[in-house]
Design a protein around this motif. Structure first.
Motif, PDB file in Angstrom:
ATOM      1  N   LEU A 311      12.540  50.565  82.427  1.00 26.37           N
ATOM      2  CA  LEU A 311      13.608  51.255  83.155  1.00 26.37           C
ATOM      3  C   LEU A 311      13.873  50.591  84.510  1.00 26.37           C
ATOM      4  N   ILE A 312      12.825  50.414  85.301  1.00 24.03           N
ATOM      5  CA  ILE A 312      13.070  49.867  86.648  1.00 24.03           C
ATOM      6  C   ILE A 312      13.431  48.378  86.581  1.00 24.03           C
ATOM      7  N   GLY A 313      12.896  47.678  85.597  1.00 17.93           N
ATOM      8  CA  GLY A 313      13.233  46.256  85.447  1.00 17.93           C
ATOM      9  C   GLY A 313      14.693  46.063  85.084  1.00 17.93           C
ATOM     10  N   MET A 314      15.195  46.890  84.167  1.00 18.90           N
ATOM     11  CA  MET A 314      16.587  46.751  83.737  1.00 18.90           C
ATOM     12  C   MET A 314      17.547  47.293  84.790  1.00 18.90           C
ATOM     13  N   MET A 315      17.188  48.427  85.373  1.00 17.25           N
ATOM     14  CA  MET A 315      18.079  49.048  86.348  1.00 17.25           C
ATOM     15  C   MET A 315      18.311  48.131  87.548  1.00 17.25           C
ATOM     16  N   THR A 316      17.239  47.527  88.050  1.00 19.03           N
ATOM     17  CA  THR A 316      17.367  46.670  89.231  1.00 19.03           C
ATOM     18  C   THR A 316      17.776  45.246  88.856  1.00 19.03           C
ATOM     19  N   GLY A 317      17.687  44.922  87.559  1.00 16.49           N
ATOM     20  CA  GLY A 317      17.966  43.557  87.135  1.00 16.49           C
ATOM     21  C   GLY A 317      16.840  42.599  87.493  1.00 16.49           C
ATOM     22  N   LEU A 318      15.745  43.149  88.003  1.00 17.28           N
ATOM     23  CA  LEU A 318      14.632  42.283  88.420  1.00 17.28           C
ATOM     24  C   LEU A 318      13.668  41.995  87.274  1.00 17.28           C
ATOM     25  N   HIS A 319      13.774  42.752  86.193  1.00 15.23           N
ATOM     26  CA  HIS A 319      12.927  42.572  85.011  1.00 15.23           C
ATOM     27  C   HIS A 319      11.446  42.438  85.396  1.00 15.23           C
ATOM     28  N   ASN A 331       0.609  53.451  86.962  1.00 17.33           N
ATOM     29  CA  ASN A 331       0.485  52.897  85.608  1.00 17.33           C
ATOM     30  C   ASN A 331      -0.679  53.533  84.851  1.00 17.33           C
ATOM     31  N   LYS A 332      -1.069  54.722  85.255  1.00 13.99           N
ATOM     32  CA  LYS A 332      -2.130  55.434  84.517  1.00 13.99           C
ATOM     33  C   LYS A 332      -1.479  56.458  83.601  1.00 13.99           C
ATOM     34  N   THR A 333      -1.769  56.328  82.307  1.00 14.24           N
ATOM     35  CA  THR A 333      -1.221  57.275  81.340  1.00 14.24           C
ATOM     36  C   THR A 333      -2.129  57.333  80.126  1.00 14.24           C
ATOM     37  N   GLU A 334      -2.179  58.517  79.501  1.00 13.89           N
ATOM     38  CA  GLU A 334      -2.945  58.641  78.253  1.00 13.89           C
ATOM     39  C   GLU A 334      -2.203  57.955  77.096  1.00 13.89           C
ATOM     40  N   ALA A 335      -0.934  57.659  77.312  1.00  8.00           N
ATOM     41  CA  ALA A 335      -0.170  56.911  76.309  1.00  8.00           C
ATOM     42  C   ALA A 335      -0.537  55.443  76.469  1.00  8.00           C
ATOM     43  N   ASP A 336      -1.709  55.080  75.953  1.00 13.44           N
ATOM     44  CA  ASP A 336      -2.285  53.767  76.266  1.00 13.44           C
ATOM     45  C   ASP A 336      -1.393  52.602  75.832  1.00 13.44           C
ATOM     46  N   GLY A 337      -0.660  52.785  74.738  1.00  9.62           N
ATOM     47  CA  GLY A 337       0.219  51.710  74.257  1.00  9.62           C
ATOM     48  C   GLY A 337       1.397  51.447  75.201  1.00  9.62           C
ATOM     49  N   LEU A 338       1.617  52.380  76.122  1.00  8.88           N
ATOM     50  CA  LEU A 338       2.758  52.245  77.033  1.00  8.88           C
ATOM     51  C   LEU A 338       2.311  51.952  78.461  1.00  8.88           C
ATOM     52  N   ALA A 339       1.009  51.760  78.654  1.00 10.48           N
ATOM     53  CA  ALA A 339       0.466  51.535  79.995  1.00 10.48           C
ATOM     54  C   ALA A 339       0.730  50.107  80.432  1.00 10.48           C
ATOM     55  N   VAL A 340       1.988  49.826  80.693  1.00 12.45           N
ATOM     56  CA  VAL A 340       2.410  48.480  81.086  1.00 12.45           C
ATOM     57  C   VAL A 340       3.206  48.605  82.385  1.00 12.45           C
ATOM     58  N   GLY A 341       2.819  47.847  83.395  1.00 12.16           N
ATOM     59  CA  GLY A 341       3.435  47.983  84.706  1.00 12.16           C
ATOM     60  C   GLY A 341       4.617  47.063  84.950  1.00 12.16           C
ATOM     61  N   ARG A 342       4.726  46.036  84.105  1.00 12.42           N
ATOM     62  CA  ARG A 342       5.753  45.018  84.293  1.00 12.42           C
ATOM     63  C   ARG A 342       6.324  44.691  82.918  1.00 12.42           C
ATOM     64  N   ALA A 343       7.627  44.818  82.762  1.00 16.55           N
ATOM     65  CA  ALA A 343       8.227  44.640  81.433  1.00 16.55           C
ATOM     66  C   ALA A 343       8.469  43.171  81.111  1.00 16.55           C
ATOM     67  N   SER A 344       8.699  42.896  79.860  1.00 15.01           N
ATOM     68  CA  SER A 344       9.051  41.543  79.429  1.00 15.01           C
ATOM     69  C   SER A 344      10.460  41.194  79.901  1.00 15.01           C
ATOM     70  N   LYS A 345      10.572  40.033  80.534  1.00 11.86           N
ATOM     71  CA  LYS A 345      11.885  39.597  81.005  1.00 11.86           C
ATOM     72  C   LYS A 345      12.762  39.175  79.829  1.00 11.86           C
TER      73      LYS A 345
END
Ligand SMILES: *Cc1c(COP(=O)(O)O)cnc(C)c1O
Length: 440
Positions: A311-319, A331-345
């Motif tokens: 969301l923040i990567g796409m919204m800001t265009g900073l990826h 970046n702490k979540t029980e949804a372990d598969g989604l615990a990613v702080g930086r998205a794929s550009k």
């Protein structure tokens, strides 16, 4: 870490960012979504090629993994009506869902029980095929069951595969890699569950644990693999093969919907909700669906409140140049598969003209939904998968503007809402009990 000044500027440009930073649930509508805008950096040909390659390997998968015999060695999941659960979902979100509600059951994918069974297994198979072809061990028209043999295993044992993962990607690659005979190393982030590491070690996979998050684990994996010419690094942040493998799901879904007499056209919009981590899985699916259905499909990604990296990567265009830590999230979540702080550009850029938006979901919903789906539909899906389930609530609560802007208001009764359930079947009983008890 970004400078405070830069962050303050971003807050001014994007008022939604402040809300995200203060852990409010949001729905972001993608202003870049454009009809008929071509994706330059990826070709649909790769998806069709992946579909063919997976067909070639079906005879191998069928004997190497007898649990895929029922589906003839094609790793695929059903779509299901979840009418009991629907009542709870509407009540929980205080919304009325117009149209059909379906669950895409990737939590039940054979071999590794998550959406990663598509992309991850595909990339390993592609690597194995390439080696076998280069060494004249097979021809394309041969029966691939020969991959399940001592001689092939011995041959592949000279080669290594490495991957960085929050858990499920490592699981899928470790399982198929070890089965083919490769030496596999999985670099696991701190979020990875203990049982996943144990299971991989039992299969002879080397597991390296990190105290840090996913991005670090990938970086370390990439570094170590670069030093070794016989090592293939599966790059969750950039791999086009992974992406192509994930996208095959769309071709299969098209057939499933047609077989079930579910229309997708100008009067029958299809809404799809998928949990998003680094972006490869949901991105591949979204790309494939957009190729097939164009403007008739509307795709939303769901992320945990503490990990809205796409969301923040796409919204800001900073990826990948902005991380959730930059706006003070843990970046702490029980949804372990989604615990990613930086998205794929790579994925974020491809998604610009494709997805309709992203929303965030709170931890407590994930657990309530987990318990109710289990209770009402006898379906166990892991916390990550429930980020998809919040999608229809996000749309009907906050997406009125989207529905109106796209002139969908009078078509909503004929709409189909497809929730992509991304993982669950491999979760051991005692871990399931913990999740179920955590759900108040
Ligand atoms: C990995 C994963 C996702 C998200 O896929 P990404 O490719 O990381 O975006 C969603 N759900 C589950 C269960 C996963 O393991």
């Amino acid at each position: 870490m970004r400078e405070n000044k830069q962050i303050n500027q971003l807050y001014q440009q994007h008022p939604l960012l402040k809300k995200i930073a203060s852990l409010k649930k949001v729905l972001w509508l993608n202003p870049f979504e454009a009809r008929d805008k071509k994706v330059e950096s990826f070709s649909f040909h790769k998806v069709l090629d992946a579909e063919q390659r997976l067909k070639r390997f079906s005879s191998y998968l069928k004997i190497a993994f007898p649990e895929t015999e029922y589906c003839n060695g094609i790793i695929e999941s059903d779509i299901k009506n979840i009418s009991n659960f629907r009542h709870w979902l509407q009540k929980s979100g205080d919304v009325s869902i117009q149209g059909k509600l379906l669950l895409k059951c990737d939590h039940a994918l054979p071999i590794s029980g998550s959406i990663k069974a598509r992309g991850g297994i595909y990339e390993v198979l592609k690597f194995a095929e390439q080696l076998a072809l280069e060494n004249q061990m097979i021809r394309l028209e041969d029966d691939y069951s020969i991959f399940h043999s001592e001689s092939f295993r011995t041959f592949f044992n000279q080669y290594k595969i490495a991957v960085g993962s929050t858990g499920n990607l490592g699981l899928s690659i470790g399982i198929i890699g070890a089965k083919l005979g490769f030496q596999v190393t999985v670099h696991m982030s701190a979020d990875a569950k203990e049982w996943k590491k144990q299971l991989l070690r039992q299969k002879g996979v080397e597991v390296i644990e990190y105290m840090s998050d996913y991005s670090k684990a990938v970086e370390q994996g990439r570094k170590q693999a670069e030093l070794d010419l016989k090592c293939h690094f599966i790059d969750d942040e950039n791999s086009q093969d992974l992406f192509a493998g994930y996208a095959v799901a769309a071709l299969r879904l098209e057939k499933q919907l047609a077989d079930a007499n579910i229309k997708v056209d100008a009067n029958h919009p299809l809404f799809v909700y998928i949990p998003c981590g680094v972006g490869g899985g949901p991105g591949g699916v979204a790309y494939g669906l957009k190729q097939l259905y164009g403007e008739h499909v509307h795709i939303f990604f769901g992320e945990p409140l503490q990990s809205p990296c796409m969301l923040i990567g796409m919204m800001t265009g900073l990826h990948d140049e902005i991380s959730v830590a930059d706006i003070g999230l843990t970046n702490k979540t029980e949804a372990d598969g989604l615990a990613v702080g930086r998205a794929s550009k790579f994925v974020g850029k491809v998604m610009e003209p494709i997805i309709s938006g992203c929303y965030t979901v709170d931890e407590s919903f994930l657990f309530q939904s987990l318990r109710r789906l289990n209770e009402m539909e006898q379906i166990f899906a892991e916390p990550s998968a429930h980020a998809g389930i919040y999608g229809p609530i996000a749309l009907f609560k906050n997406g009125q503007q989207y529905i109106e802007r796209n002139q969908l208001s009078d078509k909503m009764e004929q709409a189909t809402h497809l929730i992509w359930s991304t993982g669950g079947n491999m979760v051991p009983i005692d871990q399931r009990q913990q999740y179920l008890q955590n759900s108040n």
